[in-house]
Design a protein around this motif. Sequence first.
Motif, short mmCIF file in Angstrom:
data_model
loop_
_atom_site.label_atom_id
_atom_site.label_comp_id
_atom_site.label_asym_id
_atom_site.label_seq_id
_atom_site.Cartn_x
_atom_site.Cartn_y
_atom_site.Cartn_z
N GLN A 179 0.84 -1.20 0.00
CA GLN A 179 0.00 0.00 0.00
C GLN A 179 0.88 1.25 0.00
O GLN A 179 2.05 1.18 0.35
CB GLN A 179 -0.83 0.04 1.29
CG GLN A 179 -1.56 -1.23 1.61
CD GLN A 179 -2.30 -1.12 2.93
OE1 GLN A 179 -1.68 -1.07 3.99
NE2 GLN A 179 -3.62 -1.07 2.88
N GLU A 204 0.83 3.27 2.18
CA GLU A 204 1.25 3.36 3.59
C GLU A 204 2.42 2.44 3.92
O GLU A 204 3.20 2.72 4.82
CB GLU A 204 0.08 2.98 4.51
CG GLU A 204 -1.13 3.91 4.42
CD GLU A 204 -2.13 3.53 3.32
OE1 GLU A 204 -1.75 2.77 2.39
OE2 GLU A 204 -3.28 3.99 3.39
N ARG A 259 -11.52 -5.29 0.08
CA ARG A 259 -11.38 -4.29 1.14
C ARG A 259 -12.40 -4.57 2.24
O ARG A 259 -13.51 -5.01 1.95
CB ARG A 259 -11.60 -2.91 0.56
CG ARG A 259 -10.75 -2.69 -0.68
CD ARG A 259 -10.38 -1.29 -0.80
NE ARG A 259 -9.59 -1.12 -2.02
CZ ARG A 259 -8.54 -0.34 -2.07
NH1 ARG A 259 -8.15 0.32 -1.00
NH2 ARG A 259 -7.87 -0.20 -3.19
MG MG Z 1 -5.87 2.34 1.05
#
Ligand code: MG
Length: 654
Positions: free
Chosen positions: A420, A422, A522
């Motif tokens: 990701q 992140e 998700r």
């Molecule tokens: Mg995301």
Amino acid sequence: MAQENIESTLHEDRQFPPSKAFVDTASLHAEQLEALYQRAEQDHEGFWADVARAEIDWKQPFAKTLDDSNAPHYRWFPDGKLNVSYNCLDRQLEKNADKTAIIFEGEQGDVEHISYRDLHQRVCVFANALKAQGVTKGDRVVIYMPMITEAVIAMQACARIGAIHSVVFGGFSASSLKDRIEDTGAKLVITADGGHRGGKIVELKNTTDQALDGACDTVETVIVFKRTGHDVRMNPSRDVWWTDITRDQPDTCEPEWMDAADPLFLLYTSGSTGKPKGIQHGCGGYLLNAITSMRWVFDIQDSDVFWCTADVGWITGHTYVAYGPLATGATQVIYEGVPTVPDAGRFWDVCQRHGVTIFYTAPTAIRALMKVGDDVPKGYDLSALRLLGTVGEPINPEAWMWYYNVIGGGRCPIVDTWWQTETGAHMIAPVPGVTHAKPGSCTRPLPGIDAAIVNDDGEEITKANQGGYLVIRKPWPSMIQTIWGDDQRYKDTYWPYFDGKFYLAGDSARQDVDGFYWIMGRIDDVLNVSGHRLGTMEIESALVAHPKVAEAAVVGRPHDVKGEAVFAYVVLKGERPEGGIDDEMTQELRNWVGTEIGPIAKPDDIRYSDNLPKTRSGKIMRRLLRAIAKGEEITQDTSTLENESILLQLQGKA
Ligand code: MG
Ligand code: ATP
């Protein structure tokens, strides 16, 4: 009370070990990989400290590996000093000065080979120019550029002088650009007159003017690179040409020595699930995992020609274009345009002409290229390819098989890389000379990555094929440092459960009997049908496995009896049925899903469209589809949506 686990419905047993030919030349073998896993298991911090000492040139070595005093704002190698650009460029000069760093190809066909020596000089010149414009360490610089070498030069120059760059994808509108500039408080914007994309000129400078008009007070200067040469308006009190400010600058520039945990860049996420977040990454840890993943996952070698097709506007274009390939001294291809100009053979043409050996792209591109048929890639010589990769979304097994057979000639391992914005770098991915790949699985966490799947109570799910939340339990070097300007949102988004013990990725996943990970979709998209919790990926994959289906997205729609009903949006390989409805086809697909995975997953409704709503990075935006399925007006953030017009079609209004 723990909710039911997320159920798996996909049955995929095919396995693909690497060929002997691949294993023979691969740099990482089973015993070495096992040793890495063991070392990481025994001493997590010691493991990363060893790798960091081996892979990074430190100006000042670190004594402390991890500072967790302000967790979850972890600081890796806190007392070490380094410069990322130095590690990408200067240290290549000794052995690789004449090696090609970048093979650039413009959409219109212009090609340029740039050596490490040359790239180093250009970065130094531009870094000096930035300094002359008053940019200093810690200042934010927004980069809004076409996918050209100068975008990488701009990023590297920022890294060299310690400025924090924030790249905004060149396809974004003025208002998206304005939001990002304002959020970062940038002092300077780097753009171009335009770029070539899809046979047209992208008006980057005009859009920058619109974004800055009456807004973004922090911006003092706009640097404009001349790419297209068409007329643009220059504001004499604010705008300068790249060539003018670089003309007299020296071609060496002493790097700014940075603390390892100083910020390197901010990057806004794709916005698949909501308002984009300004993800902050630091210097040392980020660089480390960029390098380790280039080695472990891409098996990068001196003779490789690496091509990651991602734009520098996304994290993939940061880690696997602007930083990772350079930090490992690789030769890489950068291509300015879209895959369909002049025709759908462009990617394969680029691979053939430049002898690409490692090719990395997104499932959305694979599905689109697959839709045009096998004949197109078969017209090109792709024999130099030795490794293929994918990132961005779960890849449906059907698309995986096509990629494997038609593009890779059944000879190239595929690395399906889960990560990701992140996480900064690959987290769960195959090691291609070792892993026996399975279509649709990102396989195992890399050494030093402590992934797990947990239920709502934070208890680890160890039972095979039970889905739950994907979490990372120990900090890792390239992890997000914070959300820019919003520490609280950082904590709320990624550490909300289990007393902040785990990093919550936001995806659901399961592990199979071999411990391989399968991303199910998700968390926000999980369906609840008659008490069964189902991920989106598996139903979509069943639909894509039908010979007439090119792409599919499923969402839940409230249903009186079942709780939620499965609603599918399907793109057929042929024409879209009149009005987006085709009862006969729908019956065929319902039966198909019924036999492929079971009656529970049968879509109640199927709507046909020419395309699906996607982020500009090519990901399906299911949150919009959910609203449409419910018949709601769309009031959500659509700023990162690629194809707004498709919404009308999906709503049955076109
Ligand atoms: Mg995301
Ligand atoms: P936002 O966070 O704003 O909603 P985003 O999550 O799409 O946007 P990115 O950081 O670009 O932004 O994407 C990361 C996500 O992409 C992962 O959380 C996962 O859902 C998906 N993803 C990436 N690679 C893979 C992969 N190999 N397999 C499955 N899913 C993947």
